[in-house]
Scaffold this motif. Structure first.
Motif, mmCIF file in Angstrom:
data_model
loop_
_atom_site.group_PDB
_atom_site.id
_atom_site.type_symbol
_atom_site.label_atom_id
_atom_site.label_comp_id
_atom_site.label_asym_id
_atom_site.label_seq_id
_atom_site.Cartn_x
_atom_site.Cartn_y
_atom_site.Cartn_z
ATOM 1 N N ILE A 152 0.923 -1.170 0.020
ATOM 2 C CA ILE A 152 0.160 0.388 -0.148
ATOM 3 C C ILE A 152 0.983 1.348 0.286
ATOM 4 C CG2 ILE A 152 -1.192 1.332 2.033
ATOM 5 C CD1 ILE A 152 -2.420 -1.448 2.750
ATOM 6 N N LEU A 153 1.807 0.943 0.885
ATOM 7 C CA LEU A 153 2.581 2.213 0.756
ATOM 8 C C LEU A 153 3.467 2.406 -0.018
ATOM 9 C CD1 LEU A 153 3.888 2.364 4.682
ATOM 10 C CD2 LEU A 153 2.785 4.022 3.843
ATOM 11 N N LYS A 154 4.369 1.296 -0.684
ATOM 12 C CA LYS A 154 4.676 1.962 -1.888
ATOM 13 C C LYS A 154 4.213 2.003 -3.021
ATOM 14 C CE LYS A 154 8.355 1.777 1.281
ATOM 15 N NZ LYS A 154 9.103 1.015 1.150
ATOM 16 N N HIS A 155 3.279 1.292 -3.326
ATOM 17 C CA HIS A 155 2.461 1.528 -4.891
ATOM 18 C C HIS A 155 2.665 2.459 -5.635
ATOM 19 C CE1 HIS A 155 -1.042 3.510 -3.211
ATOM 20 N NE2 HIS A 155 -1.187 4.122 -5.048
ATOM 21 N N MET A 156 2.829 3.508 -5.241
ATOM 22 C CA MET A 156 3.308 5.123 -6.220
ATOM 23 C C MET A 156 4.526 5.675 -6.422
ATOM 24 S SD MET A 156 0.193 6.419 -6.619
ATOM 25 C CE MET A 156 1.243 7.993 -8.066
ATOM 26 N N TRP A 157 5.605 4.080 -6.194
ATOM 27 C CA TRP A 157 6.965 4.139 -6.959
ATOM 28 C C TRP A 157 7.425 4.024 -8.640
ATOM 29 C CZ3 TRP A 157 9.429 0.305 -10.012
ATOM 30 C CH2 TRP A 157 11.127 0.943 -10.117
ATOM 31 N N GLY A 158 8.418 4.978 -8.774
ATOM 32 C CA GLY A 158 8.348 5.978 -9.751
ATOM 33 C C GLY A 158 7.418 7.354 -9.753
ATOM 34 N N ALA A 159 6.762 7.385 -9.491
ATOM 35 C CA ALA A 159 5.964 8.879 -8.896
ATOM 36 C C ALA A 159 6.867 9.506 -7.315
ATOM 37 C CB ALA A 159 4.800 9.041 -8.484
ATOM 38 N N THR A 160 7.101 8.661 -6.537
ATOM 39 C CA THR A 160 7.913 8.486 -5.539
ATOM 40 C C THR A 160 8.657 7.708 -5.603
ATOM 41 O OG1 THR A 160 6.406 6.748 -4.387
ATOM 42 C CG2 THR A 160 5.420 8.720 -3.833
ATOM 43 N N VAL A 161 9.668 8.070 -4.227
ATOM 44 C CA VAL A 161 11.044 7.657 -3.896
ATOM 45 C C VAL A 161 11.474 6.558 -3.296
ATOM 46 C CG1 VAL A 161 12.266 9.800 -5.455
ATOM 47 C CG2 VAL A 161 12.406 9.325 -3.039
ATOM 48 N N ALA A 162 10.213 6.406 -2.888
ATOM 49 C CA ALA A 162 10.296 5.180 -1.887
ATOM 50 C C ALA A 162 10.546 3.648 -2.948
ATOM 51 C CB ALA A 162 9.520 5.132 -1.123
ATOM 52 N N PHE A 163 11.966 2.624 -2.431
ATOM 53 C CA PHE A 163 12.041 1.785 -3.147
ATOM 54 C C PHE A 163 11.043 0.684 -2.601
ATOM 55 C CE2 PHE A 163 14.974 3.564 -5.392
ATOM 56 C CZ PHE A 163 14.661 3.067 -6.139
ATOM 57 N N PRO A 164 10.331 0.036 -3.409
ATOM 58 C CA PRO A 164 9.085 -1.160 -2.832
ATOM 59 C C PRO A 164 10.312 -2.138 -2.153
ATOM 60 C CG PRO A 164 7.869 -0.874 -4.656
ATOM 61 C CD PRO A 164 9.290 0.741 -4.848
ATOM 62 N N ARG A 165 9.486 -2.968 -1.346
ATOM 63 C CA ARG A 165 10.961 -4.143 -0.304
ATOM 64 C C ARG A 165 10.582 -5.292 -0.451
ATOM 65 N NH1 ARG A 165 10.532 -3.112 5.782
ATOM 66 N NH2 ARG A 165 11.827 -1.703 5.046
ATOM 67 N N TYR A 166 8.714 -5.819 -1.017
ATOM 68 C CA TYR A 166 8.613 -6.997 -1.395
ATOM 69 C C TYR A 166 8.458 -6.773 -3.440
ATOM 70 C CZ TYR A 166 7.969 -7.109 3.198
ATOM 71 O OH TYR A 166 8.930 -6.773 5.327
ATOM 72 N N LYS A 167 8.734 -8.078 -3.559
ATOM 73 C CA LYS A 167 8.225 -8.742 -4.876
ATOM 74 C C LYS A 167 6.739 -8.429 -5.439
ATOM 75 C CE LYS A 167 9.036 -13.418 -4.186
ATOM 76 N NZ LYS A 167 10.233 -13.933 -3.548
ATOM 77 N N GLU A 168 6.012 -8.794 -4.368
ATOM 78 C CA GLU A 168 4.184 -8.657 -4.536
ATOM 79 C C GLU A 168 3.982 -6.706 -3.980
ATOM 80 O OE1 GLU A 168 5.325 -12.336 -2.678
ATOM 81 O OE2 GLU A 168 6.435 -9.952 -2.243
ATOM 82 N N SER A 169 4.685 -6.251 -3.996
ATOM 83 C CA SER A 169 4.686 -4.447 -3.749
ATOM 84 C C SER A 169 5.263 -4.061 -5.194
ATOM 85 C CB SER A 169 5.663 -3.558 -3.064
ATOM 86 O OG SER A 169 5.596 -4.543 -1.818
ATOM 87 N N TYR A 170 6.117 -4.713 -6.094
ATOM 88 C CA TYR A 170 5.716 -3.812 -7.716
ATOM 89 C C TYR A 170 5.575 -4.852 -8.230
ATOM 90 C CZ TYR A 170 11.102 -3.028 -6.685
ATOM 91 O OH TYR A 170 12.330 -2.241 -5.776
ATOM 92 N N ILE A 171 4.581 -5.552 -8.315
ATOM 93 C CA ILE A 171 3.377 -6.340 -8.437
ATOM 94 C C ILE A 171 1.965 -5.687 -8.747
ATOM 95 C CG2 ILE A 171 1.565 -8.347 -9.333
ATOM 96 C CD1 ILE A 171 3.746 -10.089 -8.131
#
Length: 167
Positions: A111-130
């Motif tokens: 939830i927190l990292k789903h805007m990665w790309g528009a924000t700089v916080a990299f997702p920690r888990y592969k499921e977050s990237y999905i």
């Protein structure tokens, strides 16, 4: 009945969330011009869930994080924050989600990292990237709905049209 509703495993993971009155409120909020936040959240969750399941990853956390990734009630097109919507709304979504369910660390990261790309916080888990990538896919698909419908009705490169133009 929608495909996701027929998927008993998916519904076991998120059905209670989808049916909750607080989540149902998302049906009244426009998300990407031609979809509701409710539809968008389920589209993202179910597509992400199927991908995670296919790879043998954590499909349950992916579904739960996906369905709750945009769990906020304001219209992001008109509400102004000192910080950008891309940074603010995931934090609001986590806060709202925690009022409904207990989140594990992976779901919270999704939830927190789903805007990665528009924000700089990299997702920690592969499921977050999905969920991040599937969210972008559905945002584009939903926003482009009338254009896709209009395009499908047109007959481009019809032989008669090409011949009439001397080609």
């Amino acid at each position: 009945m929608h495909d996701y509703q027929k998927d008993t495993e998916f519904m076991n993971h998120v059905g209670h969330i989808i049916e909750h009155p607080r989540f149902q409120k998302l049906e009244d909020i426009v998300q990407h011009q031609h979809s509701t936040r409710y539809e968008h959240s389920i589209n993202v969750a179910y597509t992400s869930y199927k991908i995670a399941k296919r790879f043998g990853w954590d499909a349950k956390s992916t579904a739960r994080g996906g369905v709750l990734h945009d769990f906020f009630y304001y219209d992001w097109r008109v509400t102004k924050f000192n910080k950008s919507h891309a940074w603010v709304h995931p934090r609001i979504a986590v806060r709202n989600a925690k009022k409904l369910v207990d989140l594990n660390k992976k779901e919270e990261d999704i939830i927190l990292k789903h805007m990665w790309g528009a924000t700089v916080a990299f997702p920690r888990y592969k499921e977050s990237y999905i969920v991040t990538m599937v969210d972008k896919y559905w945002a584009i698909k939903e926003a482009a709905t009338p254009y896709r419908q209009k395009w499908a009705k047109r007959k481009f490169f019809n032989r008669k049209q090409l011949q009439s133009h001397g080609r």
